[in-house]
Each structure stands twice: as structure tokens, then as C-alpha cells.
Design a protein around this motif. Structure first.
Motif, PDB file in Angstrom:
ATOM      1  N   GLY A 155      -2.101  -5.376   0.152  1.00  0.00           N
ATOM      2  CA  GLY A 155      -2.370  -6.680  -0.452  1.00  0.00           C
ATOM      3  C   GLY A 155      -3.225  -6.618  -1.696  1.00  0.00           C
ATOM      4  O   GLY A 155      -3.885  -7.590  -2.046  1.00  0.00           O
ATOM      5  N   THR A 156      -3.237  -5.466  -2.369  1.00  0.00           N
ATOM      6  CA  THR A 156      -3.992  -5.371  -3.626  1.00  0.00           C
ATOM      7  C   THR A 156      -3.327  -6.230  -4.692  1.00  0.00           C
ATOM      8  O   THR A 156      -3.980  -7.018  -5.368  1.00  0.00           O
ATOM      9  N   THR A 157      -2.017  -6.051  -4.835  1.00  0.00           N
ATOM     10  CA  THR A 157      -1.288  -6.810  -5.842  1.00  0.00           C
ATOM     11  C   THR A 157      -0.836  -8.129  -5.219  1.00  0.00           C
ATOM     12  O   THR A 157      -0.147  -8.120  -4.213  1.00  0.00           O
TER      13      THR A 157
ATOM     14  N   GLY B 185       1.994   2.530  -2.833  1.00  0.00           N
ATOM     15  CA  GLY B 185       1.793   3.168  -4.132  1.00  0.00           C
ATOM     16  C   GLY B 185       2.671   2.600  -5.241  1.00  0.00           C
ATOM     17  O   GLY B 185       2.900   3.274  -6.245  1.00  0.00           O
ATOM     18  N   LYS B 186       3.124   1.377  -5.088  1.00  0.00           N
ATOM     19  CA  LYS B 186       3.959   0.764  -6.130  1.00  0.00           C
ATOM     20  C   LYS B 186       3.197   0.628  -7.443  1.00  0.00           C
ATOM     21  O   LYS B 186       3.700   0.984  -8.504  1.00  0.00           O
ATOM     22  N   SER B 187       1.986   0.123  -7.358  1.00  0.00           N
ATOM     23  CA  SER B 187       1.230  -0.095  -8.590  1.00  0.00           C
ATOM     24  C   SER B 187       0.863   1.223  -9.250  1.00  0.00           C
ATOM     25  O   SER B 187       0.898   1.352 -10.473  1.00  0.00           O
ATOM     26  N   ALA B 188       0.544   2.227  -8.445  1.00  0.00           N
ATOM     27  CA  ALA B 188       0.222   3.541  -8.990  1.00  0.00           C
ATOM     28  C   ALA B 188       1.447   4.108  -9.714  1.00  0.00           C
ATOM     29  O   ALA B 188       1.349   4.656 -10.813  1.00  0.00           O
TER      30      ALA B 188
ATOM     31  N   ASP C  41       3.180  14.050  -1.219  1.00  0.00           N
ATOM     32  CA  ASP C  41       2.068  15.000  -1.000  1.00  0.00           C
ATOM     33  C   ASP C  41       1.366  14.726   0.321  1.00  0.00           C
ATOM     34  O   ASP C  41       1.073  15.635   1.104  1.00  0.00           O
TER      35      ASP C  41
ATOM     36  N   ALA D 208       2.683   9.535  -6.874  1.00  0.00           N
ATOM     37  CA  ALA D 208       2.163   8.732  -7.983  1.00  0.00           C
ATOM     38  C   ALA D 208       0.773   9.199  -8.379  1.00  0.00           C
ATOM     39  O   ALA D 208       0.380   9.105  -9.536  1.00  0.00           O
TER      40      ALA D 208
ATOM     41  N   ASN E 235       0.781  -1.241   0.000  1.00  0.00           N
ATOM     42  CA  ASN E 235       0.000   0.000   0.000  1.00  0.00           C
ATOM     43  C   ASN E 235       0.813   1.293   0.000  1.00  0.00           C
ATOM     44  O   ASN E 235       0.327   2.328   0.434  1.00  0.00           O
TER      45      ASN E 235
ATOM     46  N   HIS F 119      -9.045   7.888   2.275  1.00  0.00           N
ATOM     47  CA  HIS F 119      -9.016   9.064   1.410  1.00  0.00           C
ATOM     48  C   HIS F 119     -10.129   8.976   0.371  1.00  0.00           C
ATOM     49  O   HIS F 119     -10.699   7.918   0.155  1.00  0.00           O
TER      50      HIS F 119
HETATM   51  N1  LIG Z   1      -1.679  10.784  -1.591  1.00  0.00           N
HETATM   52  C1  LIG Z   1      -1.089   9.837  -2.338  1.00  0.00           C
HETATM   53  N2  LIG Z   1      -1.693   8.649  -2.459  1.00  0.00           N
HETATM   54  C2  LIG Z   1      -1.092   7.712  -3.202  1.00  0.00           C
HETATM   55  C3  LIG Z   1       0.139   7.930  -3.854  1.00  0.00           C
HETATM   56  N3  LIG Z   1       0.491   6.811  -4.511  1.00  0.00           N
HETATM   57  C4  LIG Z   1      -0.479   5.916  -4.282  1.00  0.00           C
HETATM   58  N4  LIG Z   1      -1.451   6.450  -3.507  1.00  0.00           N
HETATM   59  C5  LIG Z   1      -2.648   5.781  -3.028  1.00  0.00           C
HETATM   60  O1  LIG Z   1      -2.220   4.730  -2.191  1.00  0.00           O
HETATM   61  C6  LIG Z   1      -3.045   3.593  -2.320  1.00  0.00           C
HETATM   62  C7  LIG Z   1      -2.218   2.365  -2.620  1.00  0.00           C
HETATM   63  O2  LIG Z   1      -1.680   2.423  -3.911  1.00  0.00           O
HETATM   64  P1  LIG Z   1      -1.203   1.113  -4.688  1.00  0.00           P
HETATM   65  O3  LIG Z   1      -0.496   1.571  -5.903  1.00  0.00           O
HETATM   66  O4  LIG Z   1      -2.327   0.159  -4.850  1.00  0.00           O
HETATM   67  O5  LIG Z   1      -0.171   0.516  -3.640  1.00  0.00           O
HETATM   68  P2  LIG Z   1       0.738  -0.772  -3.772  1.00  0.00           P
HETATM   69  O6  LIG Z   1       2.042  -0.422  -3.179  1.00  0.00           O
HETATM   70  O7  LIG Z   1       0.735  -1.278  -5.167  1.00  0.00           O
HETATM   71  O8  LIG Z   1      -0.012  -1.754  -2.790  1.00  0.00           O
HETATM   72  P3  LIG Z   1       0.013  -3.364  -2.777  1.00  0.00           P
HETATM   73  O9  LIG Z   1      -0.241  -3.830  -4.154  1.00  0.00           O
HETATM   74  O10 LIG Z   1      -1.069  -3.697  -1.815  1.00  0.00           O
HETATM   75  O11 LIG Z   1       1.356  -3.747  -2.246  1.00  0.00           O
HETATM   76  C8  LIG Z   1      -4.051   3.937  -3.400  1.00  0.00           C
HETATM   77  O12 LIG Z   1      -5.253   4.302  -2.779  1.00  0.00           O
HETATM   78  C9  LIG Z   1      -3.430   5.103  -4.128  1.00  0.00           C
HETATM   79  O13 LIG Z   1      -4.413   5.971  -4.642  1.00  0.00           O
HETATM   80  C10 LIG Z   1       0.754   9.226  -3.696  1.00  0.00           C
HETATM   81  O14 LIG Z   1       1.837   9.516  -4.206  1.00  0.00           O
HETATM   82  N5  LIG Z   1       0.090  10.124  -2.925  1.00  0.00           N
END
Ligand SMILES: Nc1nc2c(ncn2[C@@H]2O[C@H](COP(=O)(O)OP(=O)(O)OP(=O)(O)O)[C@@H](O)[C@H]2O)c(=O)[nH]1
Ligand SMILES: [Mg+2]
Lengths: 198, 77, 404
Positions: A37-39, A17-20, A121, A148, A15, C257
Motif C-alpha cells: 500500500g505504498t503507492t 516491487g512495481k514502483s522499484a 534474488d 528491481a 509490495n 530487510h
Molecule cells: N530483494 C528484492 N527486493 C525488492 C525487489 N524489488 C523491490 N524490492 C523491495 O520490495 C519492497 C517493495 O517495493 P515497491 O516497489 O515499493 O513495491 P510496490 O509493488 O510498488 O508496492 P505497492 O506500491 O505497495 O503496491 C521495497 O522494500 C523494495 O526495496 C527485488 O527485485 N528484490
């Protein structure tokens, strides 16, 4: 293949923001949701930056390289199956401490790394200040603040991937204790020029 | 001294000892000397939610029983 | 060089001290909400309200507004009569396969590939999954799921799982395929096996729920109730008989959020695309295959063979064997097919429950295979036993209530 396309493996806590970030870098369609745990499987994408092609891999989030569930297992397997990959470590700027543990584990394995300080941010909104320059100095690898979701720092991150550095953990420790002299030069800082003259 | 599972809503303290699942808890920021605050406790032996470093972590009751806290009283919540 | 764990943490602390400064954090609206939605009293009320809102928006939008208001009219008043008129030779095999019954008055009964197939996939299921995915995306993106997991933990703990199993469970209500992979968030093999079995057996997918809302709006509540009860009973039993451990929940609860519009739109687009690409052809070919099997007399023979089991043990007409065959391809199709069979309301409930629990659809079957064939084999064994026991049980309940 190795000299035409380089592999960039994205690692970080769940969580953060890796996928973003992956979607921003590659134009991919990885699922982004606000829960850890999304991915649970990996996704590959392509980034072309200054004529260099990178194969970017979005991994499931993990808290350490000792997997506790099958999703983390995928991430750990990815890093051992891609020993030559550059690792893009994604930290959540609002909880840097947590992500550093994994970052150090990756650095200790001797992988070339670059660090994205994501959610910059959100950190600002929460009045959390992270000294990216200092972090870069200590770790001896480039640190790029990104958002992201907002798009901030993404270009910069893509351009900086080629400057990924291997770091020696003993030097990291010395610098963390405030000893920036010798080891800093030989071990980490490769005059990437991003840290404003360390 | 109290167990983490025994903290009242809004009560906080410092972690003095982690008796079980130390590695797993550490990974989520539940570490020695950290300040924790109880956010919620679910009824019928449900899990607890605590705040560490401004972040919420949910854990099972048995896990919380293994964490020893030196309390410092309530914070107006 | 690798550091010992404690030294690594010390180094983390040293680095953090030098780089991170925290200012005073103001409580945001999100934090207050965060508190309210996990406190037992307020949290459970909020959860009930959220799930109820979810359900009522889903059923009113998908069932009433789109399908009845527009799709049914378009398909039954224009598409079907037009096809029946222009397609040559009502007595031919191709007419039977593509248009179906020449005398049918609506698209459920006709059962041709271009009539029922298109109607079910585009007219009924597409609007249902669209609205379902829209709401699910909002749940996913807001950060509510981990809170729901905390609230559900106590219940899930009784059935060999922990609260975070709510993630695959909710994803499964959309489609079982990603949900099977999502069981990877659970820690032990026991937990994953229990969750996968329960998913495959008791969690109906969005497409199936969409069709149920359309064809049996009055009794869909009963079907869901039977499925929830079955989920609980069989989870409880599996927990006792499956060896292995059930560690407690231990998760990060991220701050709330607002869902980002871009992300919501993107996910919705991708999911809709993959529905059109993967599911629609399956429904169409499903109709075709079922029709061919009918023509070849295979379904008739199967129905005669299984008649005693169906009539005596489950208490449903032998014609329901056909839909059960279709259910292997697509559950939504099977439910649509059931609606054309003459049955008492209770028989309808029983047969719809049977269709849900009897076998995962082929797509789910394939991903389960990918997660491990031993687990899959065991899950199928559990499933056969479950269908037999639970099907009989529901029949017995019907007899006791005097409705079967
Ligand atoms: N404010 C903010 N929110 C972010 C940013 N990057 C990602 N998010 C939010 O963070 C949450 C998680 O983002 P993902 O990209 O799913 O995170 P992940 O690391 O891939 O998570 P997993 O796949 O669970 O390991 C989402 O709700 C995004 O919208 C950022 O730079 N700023
Ligand atoms: Mg991800």
C-alpha cells in the motif's frame, strides 16, 4: 498519439516491487517502501526502447480486479480506462501463486501481457526455484526474471515489452494440464524466441 | 478440529473450511487445504499473525474464528 | 472469457505446481526478528523502544544540535543584525514587511519575511524534517510498519479504525498531505473519514513539531499528550456517530530487510527538494501576508471581535488570534509566532494545541478536497465542534489544576 507512444500499465500485488521496477525502467521517482500500500495513486513515466516510446504507468498494488479499498480501486480503474494498454504484470518470485490469480484475471480480459518475475534474488536466497521458461510456455506470454533492487534483468525486460502477447485462457488451462500441442502454437507462443524453442 | 483463532503459538494445521470473508482471505493465500502455522496472537481480542506458504498474514480475531483447522500438532518454534 | 473464481484458483494451483519448487528454508535473522517484534510481550517493548528512540534522536538532533548549535547563532548573531543595518529606513512599510521589528534581538521576534520567514523555514524546520524523514524512511524500508500495525490494532479498533491506520498516521507526522491520500489503504468510507478527520485535527506535522521543540522544549510533551488524548476521545466518539462498518485488519506482513542506502538517499533527496520547493515559499509568503493583514488592521479587528471567545472560553490572550490566522497557511509559522507572545506556560500549551487542531493547513485542505468535498465539509464541521469543545476542556483542566 496511439502510433507514436504505447501505454504500458504495471499491475501486480502490493509490495512486489512495481514502483522499484518503474523507477528502473523510466528513471522515475515513485516512492518505494517495504509495506503493502505504498503507492495509492498512479505515476506516469516514459521509457524509450529501440526507438519506441512507451508511456509507463505505475499503479497501486491490488490482489484482484475486484477492489477492496480505494487504492485498489485506482488500479482497477486504470486497467478499464486503458483498454489498449500492454499490461506489465509484476509477480513476486517468492510468492508466485498469490500473484497468478491477478495475472489470470488480466489475461482473461484479453490484454496483451508481459510478466516480470521480480524479486528473483530474494527467491534464490529463500531456495525457491521458479521455472520461468515453463511459466512462459504455460501462459503463452514472455516471462522475464528481474531484480528491481539489484538491476538484474531490467534491460531484458525493457527489450521484451514489445513482445507482449494476448493469451487465450482455454489454451493456458490446456497447457497447465500438460497439453502443449496444438493450442500452444495458435494461441500463445508467438515465436518470441525467448523460451528456447517451445 | 479447531478454529484458527484457537491455535497455540507454533501450532499448525490444514485449512478445512472458511466460513466468512472467503474471497478476501483467498486473495492473501489463506485457502482450503493450505497449511497454516500460528505465529502470534495479540492480547485483548487483538489480531493474529499466521504463516502460510512461508509468508506472514495478519488478520482480525473474528476473521480467524471463521477459519476451521485440522490440527497436526506443534512444530518446534 | 472470464473463469469462475474457484476455477481460476484451480488453474493457479495447476500452474504453480508445474513451475515452483520450494527448497528447505533456513530461518534467517529477519525471521527471528519478525517473530520477536510482533509477539505481544517483546513486540510492545520493542515498539516503545523504537518510538522512544525515534523521538529522542529527533528532538536532540533537530532541536539541540543543529538549530541551537548552529542555526540560531548564524541567524541571530550575523544575519539579523546585518539585515537591520543595511536595510534602509526602519520606519518604512517595506522594512516592516521584510525585516520586521527594528529592535528585535532574535529572529523569532523580528517577524519579517527575510528574518523570521527564512529562519523558521531554513533554520528550524529544514533540519527537523531532514532528520525526521531519515528516520521515517528507515522505518518504512525495513518492514516495521506492518508489525507496528498489528500491535496497534487493538487500540485502533476501539476508534472505528484498524491497525493499518498507523500508516497514514505515521506519514502524517511527516506531512499531512501524503497522509490524506494514504488513507486509501483503509477499506470503508467510514474508516477513511474518521482517519482523515483525526489526521487533520490531531496529528501535527514534522515542521510544526520541529518548531515546537525549538520554542517550547519544556512543554512540548504536554502538547503531544493532549493531542494523543484528543485523538483517542474524538476517534471513540466519531466511531459511535458515523454510520458504516469497520472491517478488521487483513494484511500481508512482508519479511524484514535492511534499508537500501540508495533508496533511503533518494527518498530523502526528493522529500527535501519538495520541502524547499513547496514549503519554504509558503512560509515566506505566510509572513508577508500576516504582516500585511496586521498593517491593514484586519488582525487587530479580528482579535477584538474574538476576544471573549479566546479569553473566556479558551483562556488565552487575544493576541493569539494572529497566529491562528497564520496557522491556516503554515502551522510551523503559527507556532513560531506564538512564541513571541507573553503568556503563562499553560496558556502556551493551550494555544499551541489550538493551533494544531484548529484547521488543517491550506495544502492539506486542498488534498482533502480532492478526496471528496462531502467528506471535507463533514470533516470541517467535526473540526469546528472539536476545537470548541476540546479547547474549552483543556482550559477547564487548567482551571482544575490551578494553572490557568
Ligand atoms: N530483494 C528484492 N527486493 C525488492 C525487489 N524489488 C523491490 N524490492 C523491495 O520490495 C519492497 C517493495 O517495493 P515497491 O516497489 O515499493 O513495491 P510496490 O509493488 O510498488 O508496492 P505497492 O506500491 O505497495 O503496491 C521495497 O522494500 C523494495 O526495496 C527485488 O527485485 N528484490
Ligand atoms: Mg508502489
Amino acid at each position: 498519439m496511439a502510433d507514436t507512444s504505447k501505454t504500458v500499465l504495471m499491475m501486480g500485488n502490493p509490495n512486489v516491487g512495481k514502483s522499484a521496477l518503474f523507477n528502473r525502467l523510466t528513471g522515475g521517482d515513485a516512492v518505494v517502501s517495504n509495506y503493502p500500500g505504498t503507492t495509492v495513486d498512479y505515476t506516469k513515466g516514459v521509457l524509450i526502447e529501440s526507438g519506441q516510446e512507451y508511456e509507463v504507468i505505475d499503479a497501486p498494488g491490488t490482489y484482484s480486479l475486484e477492489a477492496r479499498d480505494a487504492a485498489e480501486g485506482v488500479a482497477v480503474r486504470l486497467i478499464s480506462e486503458n483498454p489498449d494498454a500492454t499490461v506489465l504484470i509484476v509477480l513476486d518470485a517468492t510468492r508466485v501463486e498469490r500473484g497468478l490469480y491477478l495475472a489470470l484475471e488480466v489475461i482473461e480480459r484479453g490484454c496483451p501481457v508481459i510478466i516480470a518475475l521480480n524479486m528473483i534474488d530474494a527467491a534464490r536466497d529463500r531456495q525457491i526455484a521458479v521455472d520461468a521458461r515453463m511459466l512462459q510456455k504455460i501462459l503463452g506470454a514472455p516471462v522475464v526474471p528481474t531484480s528491481a533492487t539489484g538491476g538484474e534483468g531490467i534491460r531484458n525486460l525493457a527489450e521484451t515489452i514489445r513482445k507482449a502477447q494476448k493469451a487465450d485462457i482455454a489454451n493456458v488451462r490446456a497447457r497447465a494440464d500438460g497439453r502443449f500441442d496444438e493450442p500452444a502454437r495458435s494461441g500463445g507462443c508467438a515465436e518470441c524466441g525467448r523460451c528456447g524453442g517451445c | 478440529m479447531k478454529r484458527l483463532s484457537e491455535l497455540e503459538y507454533g501450532e499448525s494445521g490444514f485449512i478445512r473450511e472458511i466460513r466468512a470473508s472467503q474471497y478476501e482471505l483467498n486473495r492473501l493465500g489463506i485457502r482450503m487445504k493450505k497449511q497454516v502455522k500460528m505465529s502470534t496472537r495479540q492480547p485483548i481480542k487483538g489480531p493474529v499473525v499466521v504463516v502460510v506458504d512461508d509468508m506472514e498474514v495478519a488478520m482480525g480475531l473474528d476473521t480467524a474464528e471463521g477459519v476451521v483447522i485440522e490440527t497436526e500438532g506443534h512444530e518446534g518454534s | 472469457m472470464a473463469l469462475p473464481v474457484q476455477e481460476r484458483w484451480d488453474l493457479v494451483d495447476a500452474i504453480a505446481r508445474k513451475t515452483v519448487t520450494t527448497g528447505t528454508h533456513r530461518q534467517t535473522l529477519g525471521d527471528v526478528l519478525g517473530d520477536l517484534t510482533v509477539r505481544p510481550l517483546t513486540g510492545i517493548s520493542v515498539a516503545v523502544a523504537v518510538l522512544y528512540a525515534f523521538w529522542s534522536i529527533f528532538s536532540s538532533f533537530a532541536g539541540a544540535l543543529v538549530t541551537d548549535g548552529f542555526m540560531v547563532k548564524a541567524f541571530d548573531n550575523y544575519w539579523l543584525p546585518w539585515l537591520q543595518e543595511v536595510w534602509p529606513d526602519p520606519a518604512s512599510i517595506h522594512y516592516f514587511l521584510f525585516v520586521g521589528d527594528p529592535l528585535a534581538e532574535n529572529c523569532f521576534e523580528a517577524f519579517g519575511m527575510l528574518t523570521s520567514g527564512l529562519f523558521v523555514s531554513i533554520g528550524v524546520v529544514l533540519p527537523a524534517v531532514l532528520i525526521f524523514y531519515l528516520m521515517m524512511t528507515v522505518l518504512e524500508d525495513s518492514g516495521y510498519l506492518p508489525r507496528l500495525a498489528v500491535l496497534m490494532d487493538t487500540v485502533f479498533h476501539r476508534i472505528g479504525l484498524h491497525g493499518y491506520a498507523i500508516v497514514p498516521a505515521i506519514l502524517g507526522l511527516g506531512c499531512n498531505v501524503p497522509a490524506v491520500t494514504a488513507t486509501r489503504v483503509l477499506e470503508t468510507r467510514k474508516q477513511r473519514f474518521i482517519m482523515m478527520s483525526l489526521l487533520a485535527i490531531f496529528i501535527p506535522c514534522g515542521a510544526q513539531i520541529g518548531v515546537m521543540l525549538e520554542v517550547i522544549p519544556e512543554t512540548v510533551g504536554w502538547v503531544m499528550l493532549y493531542l494523543v488524548i484528543g485523538f483517542g476521545i474524538f476517534g471513540f466518539v466519531l466511531d459511535r456517530i458515523i454510520p458504516g462498518s469497520n472491517p478488521e485488519i487483513l494484511i500481508d506482513v512482508p519479511p524484514y530487510h535492511w534499508p537500501l542506502w540508495d533508496n533511503v538517499a533518494k527518498k530523502l533527496m526528493n522529500r527535501t527538494k519538495s520541502f524547499l520547493k513547496d514549503a519554504v515559499p509558503f512560509v515566506l509568503f505566510g509572513v508577508l501576508i500576516v504582516n500585511v493583514l496586521y498593517l491593514a488592521g484586519i488582525i487587530g479587528a479580528l482579535a477584538d471581535l474574538l476576544e471573549p471567545l479566546f479569553v473566556i472560553w479558551f483562556g488565552v490572550p487575544k493576541e493569539t488570534v494572529g497566529p491562528l490566522v497564520a496557522a491556516f497557511l503554515r502551522k510551523d509559522l503559527a507556532v513560531a509566532q506564538l512564541s513571541a507572545i507573553a503568556m503563562t506556560p499553560y496558556q502556551m500549551i493551550t494555544s499551541v494545541v489550538l493551533v494544531s487542531i484548529y484547521f488543517p493547513c491550506v495544502a492539506t485542505f486542498v488534498v482533502m478536497l480532492r478526496e471528496g468535498w462531502k467528506e471535507l465539509a463533514a470533516a470541517v464541521a467535526v473540526l469546528v465542534a472539536t476545537v470548541f469543545i476540546y479547547g474549552g476542556l483543556i482550559h477547564a483542566v487548567g482551571i482544575l489544576m490551578g494553572v490557568a
